[in-house]
Scaffold this motif. Structure first.
Motif, mmCIF file in Angstrom:
data_model
loop_
_atom_site.group_PDB
_atom_site.id
_atom_site.type_symbol
_atom_site.label_atom_id
_atom_site.label_comp_id
_atom_site.label_asym_id
_atom_site.label_seq_id
_atom_site.Cartn_x
_atom_site.Cartn_y
_atom_site.Cartn_z
ATOM 1 N N VAL A 149 37.453 27.717 29.286
ATOM 2 C CA VAL A 149 36.647 28.293 28.205
ATOM 3 C C VAL A 149 35.170 27.969 28.415
ATOM 4 C CG1 VAL A 149 36.147 28.190 25.726
ATOM 5 C CG2 VAL A 149 38.517 28.258 26.512
ATOM 6 N N THR A 150 34.875 26.715 28.762
ATOM 7 C CA THR A 150 33.482 26.305 28.984
ATOM 8 C C THR A 150 32.877 27.026 30.183
ATOM 9 O OG1 THR A 150 33.896 24.112 28.045
ATOM 10 C CG2 THR A 150 31.990 24.334 29.492
ATOM 11 N N ARG A 151 33.634 27.121 31.265
ATOM 12 C CA ARG A 151 33.121 27.798 32.462
ATOM 13 C C ARG A 151 32.872 29.273 32.195
ATOM 14 N NH1 ARG A 151 37.692 25.578 34.626
ATOM 15 N NH2 ARG A 151 38.391 27.653 35.294
ATOM 16 N N THR A 196 32.665 38.080 33.771
ATOM 17 C CA THR A 196 33.859 37.294 33.470
ATOM 18 C C THR A 196 34.558 36.955 34.780
ATOM 19 O OG1 THR A 196 34.147 38.376 31.332
ATOM 20 C CG2 THR A 196 36.071 37.255 32.259
ATOM 21 N N CYS A 197 34.686 35.674 35.066
ATOM 22 C CA CYS A 197 35.284 35.241 36.325
ATOM 23 C C CYS A 197 36.792 35.485 36.321
ATOM 24 C CB CYS A 197 34.981 33.759 36.539
ATOM 25 S SG CYS A 197 35.611 33.114 38.107
ATOM 26 N N GLU A 213 49.479 24.777 32.200
ATOM 27 C CA GLU A 213 48.719 23.839 33.034
ATOM 28 C C GLU A 213 47.226 23.910 32.739
ATOM 29 O OE1 GLU A 213 49.737 27.353 35.887
ATOM 30 O OE2 GLU A 213 50.537 26.395 34.091
ATOM 31 N N ASP A 214 46.740 25.120 32.368
ATOM 32 C CA ASP A 214 45.323 25.270 32.041
ATOM 33 C C ASP A 214 45.015 24.610 30.699
ATOM 34 O OD1 ASP A 214 42.602 26.635 32.414
ATOM 35 O OD2 ASP A 214 43.237 27.429 30.475
ATOM 36 N N ALA A 259 42.505 20.161 27.772
ATOM 37 C CA ALA A 259 42.641 19.076 26.789
ATOM 38 C C ALA A 259 42.279 17.730 27.397
ATOM 39 C CB ALA A 259 44.067 19.044 26.247
ATOM 40 N N ILE A 260 42.572 17.555 28.672
ATOM 41 C CA ILE A 260 42.243 16.301 29.356
ATOM 42 C C ILE A 260 40.743 16.187 29.596
ATOM 43 C CG2 ILE A 260 42.426 15.117 31.594
ATOM 44 C CD1 ILE A 260 45.377 15.992 31.648
ATOM 45 N N LEU A 261 40.115 17.262 30.066
ATOM 46 C CA LEU A 261 38.701 17.224 30.419
ATOM 47 C C LEU A 261 37.780 17.211 29.206
ATOM 48 C CD1 LEU A 261 38.575 19.740 33.419
ATOM 49 C CD2 LEU A 261 38.616 17.246 33.516
ATOM 50 N N GLU A 262 38.198 17.853 28.110
ATOM 51 C CA GLU A 262 37.298 18.002 26.964
ATOM 52 C C GLU A 262 37.918 17.583 25.638
ATOM 53 O OE1 GLU A 262 35.815 21.996 27.016
ATOM 54 O OE2 GLU A 262 34.894 21.783 28.991
ATOM 55 N N GLY A 263 39.143 17.053 25.666
ATOM 56 C CA GLY A 263 39.824 16.698 24.428
ATOM 57 C C GLY A 263 39.913 15.201 24.193
ATOM 58 N N TYR A 264 40.927 14.815 23.419
ATOM 59 C CA TYR A 264 41.055 13.435 22.975
ATOM 60 C C TYR A 264 42.260 12.748 23.611
ATOM 61 C CZ TYR A 264 38.071 15.619 19.479
ATOM 62 O OH TYR A 264 37.083 16.330 18.872
ATOM 63 N N ARG A 265 42.273 11.412 23.519
ATOM 64 C CA ARG A 265 43.358 10.632 24.100
ATOM 65 C C ARG A 265 44.289 10.127 23.001
ATOM 66 N NH1 ARG A 265 42.529 5.451 26.985
ATOM 67 N NH2 ARG A 265 44.714 5.331 26.411
#
Length: 476
Positions: A269-271, A282-283, A295-296, A301-307
């Protein structure tokens, strides 16, 4: 010189067909793909590390906002201003002589400006002035125009002027008016200049030094043909002012050569948002077509979300169905929205204070605040979070400024796992992070031995150390 290396130097070529022939002889081809337009294809196999393309800029300018740089080699330190125009800097007579044929005309128009107008000549404005100066010099046959270095290739670049909002168009019109005021030539008009500013926005590249720090901007007409992918098989780096495209994957014959236009360490989404706002497309690369797939979603969620709030669990969180909070996808533990919001607000308040401290030069205060932010982010964000690594990077830079090498090294080591996750094996940013860790190890060792003051440059110390290691290796 590598047989894979394409060196684009001035020649007697004068047409697109001759350009295609030159590229073909070097294992490349210009083609058109539906929905993508022009592209660069490999006509032979390239391996990781191979230099695919090397090109000098059609025009370029140093970025003088932080410190002055030589217009010829982009070096900083011990510079002198051009005595006539008082805008351009040179490191010595050698660079000034090499640049004089091009700078002479630019110098004459800049010298006529009043002092207040001269201060408005930003790098972007200078780049445009140099574009028209070069076009005129080539038209008057003072400098050669070739099939790989001519204004016709500039005209073929896409401007996306119809995609810009009114605010951006007004800005480019104002900048174009300033360029027109500087040049005062009858054969150019403000509309054409404004459209070329649009082309710069989509096609110019930031020139970086060996440690990937921005030092200038350049327009590379063949490099501009290369399309984007969030999973690139090549990377654009710089050797001085020269742009070099190197393979980071095996590129088989017939495959398209692809680089990235943006920072790829981020969610789909960010990219996509960044590409749409800056480049108006649009890529549909292999990463982006997986948008919404499990998987996306997990990677985002890992790169921009919470733990997970359980320190023993390394799971990632997703919103629960009734919107009361976030559920760990590994252990099922709920983290309430109130808890997340409270920590996020603390981080935001501290970030504002840290920015002020950094701007004012109070490094120790900034370090203390960023350390508190980093601790809060460890509680809130996933270990591979982009926000967390950005804070750690700020700490590394600040700690290096105060020469606390050991603390900087500890944070640098923490970033390696994330770099390995978000960048390909042969990516220069990953290599640079390894290099930074090694350099900090070296600085820390010298500080322990009390020898840092013996050499004037810390970078020189590390280079000497690397040279010594290579020498000892050759003797073993």
């Amino acid at each position: 010189m590598s047989p894979n290396l394409l060196v684009l130097e001035p020649s007697s070529l004068s047409s697109m067909e001759e350009l295609r022939k030159v590229l073909q002889e070097r294992g490349l081809a210009v083609s058109n793909l539906p929905g993508k337009g022009r592209c660069l294809l490999a006509n032979k196999d390239f391996s990781p590390g191979d230099a695919i393309l090397r090109q000098e800029p059609y025009v370029c300018v140093p970025n003088n906002s932080a410190e002055p740089r030589c217009d010829g080699c982009f070096a900083s330190g011990n510079l002198k201003k051009c005595s006539a125009c008082q805008v351009v800097w040179y490191c010595g007579s050698s660079c000034q002589t090499l640049e004089w044929k091009s700078h002479r005309l630019e110098c004459s128009v800049l010298a006529k400006l009043e002092n207040d107008k001269r201060k408005c000549v930003t790098p972007s404005v200078r780049l445009m002035v140099k574009l028209y100066v070069k076009r005129k010099l080539q038209s008057d046959k003072i400098i050669p125009a070739t099939s790989i270095d001519n204004y016709n290739l500039v005209e073929e670049l896409v401007s996306h002027i119809k995609d810009l909002d009114e605010k951006q168009l007004v800005l480019y019109a104002q900048m174009a008016n300033l360029v027109n005021l500087i040049l005062q030539w009858s054969d150019i008009n403000i509309k054409e200049i404004a459209e070329n500013f649009c082309k710069f926005a989509c096609n110019a590249h930031t020139i970086c030094d060996s440690e990937l720090r921005p030092v200038g901007t350049g327009l590379y007409l063949i490099v501009s043909i290369i399309n984007h992918s969030c999973s690139p098989n090549a990377v654009l780096v710089f050797e001085g002012r020269s742009a070099v495209v190197r393979a980071v994957q095996n590129i088989p014959t017939g495959a398209e050569v692809l680089i990235t236009y943006i920072e790829t360490a981020g969610s789909t989404v960010t990219r996509q948002k960044t590409l749409k706002e800056q480049y108006f497309f649009t890529c549909k690369c292999p990463r982006c077509i997986k948008a919404g797939h499990p998987e996306d979603v997990e990677e985002s969620a890992i790169l921009e979300g919470y733990r997970c709030k359980d320190d023993r669990c390394n799971g990632f969180l997703m919103r629960d169905s009734d919107e009361t909070g976030f559920i760990c996808q590994r252990c099922g533990l709920l983290r309430t929205k109130e808890e997340v919001k409270k920590i996020a607000n603390e981080i935001k308040a501290m970030s504002d204070k840290a920015l002020k401290a950094t701007t004012s030069g109070t490094h120790q205060e900034a370090i203390s605040i960023y350390k508190m932010i980093e601790k809060l982010q460890r509680r809130l964000c996933h270990p591979f979070s982009i926000s967390l690594i950005q804070t750690q990077e700020k700490l590394i830079k600040l700690l290096m400024k105060v020469k606390n090498w050991r603390a900087a090294l500890s944070y640098c080591r923490l970033t390696i796992a994330t770099y390995q996750r978000v960048y390909p094996e042969f990516h220069p940013l990953l290599g640079l992070q390894y290099y930074t860790c090694g350099k900090l190890e070296w600085f820390d060792l010298f500080s322990l031995l009390g020898l840092v003051c013996l050499l004037p440059s810390l970078n020189l110390q590390f280079v000497l150390f690397c040279s010594l290691v290579c020498l000892l290796s050759s003797l073993v």
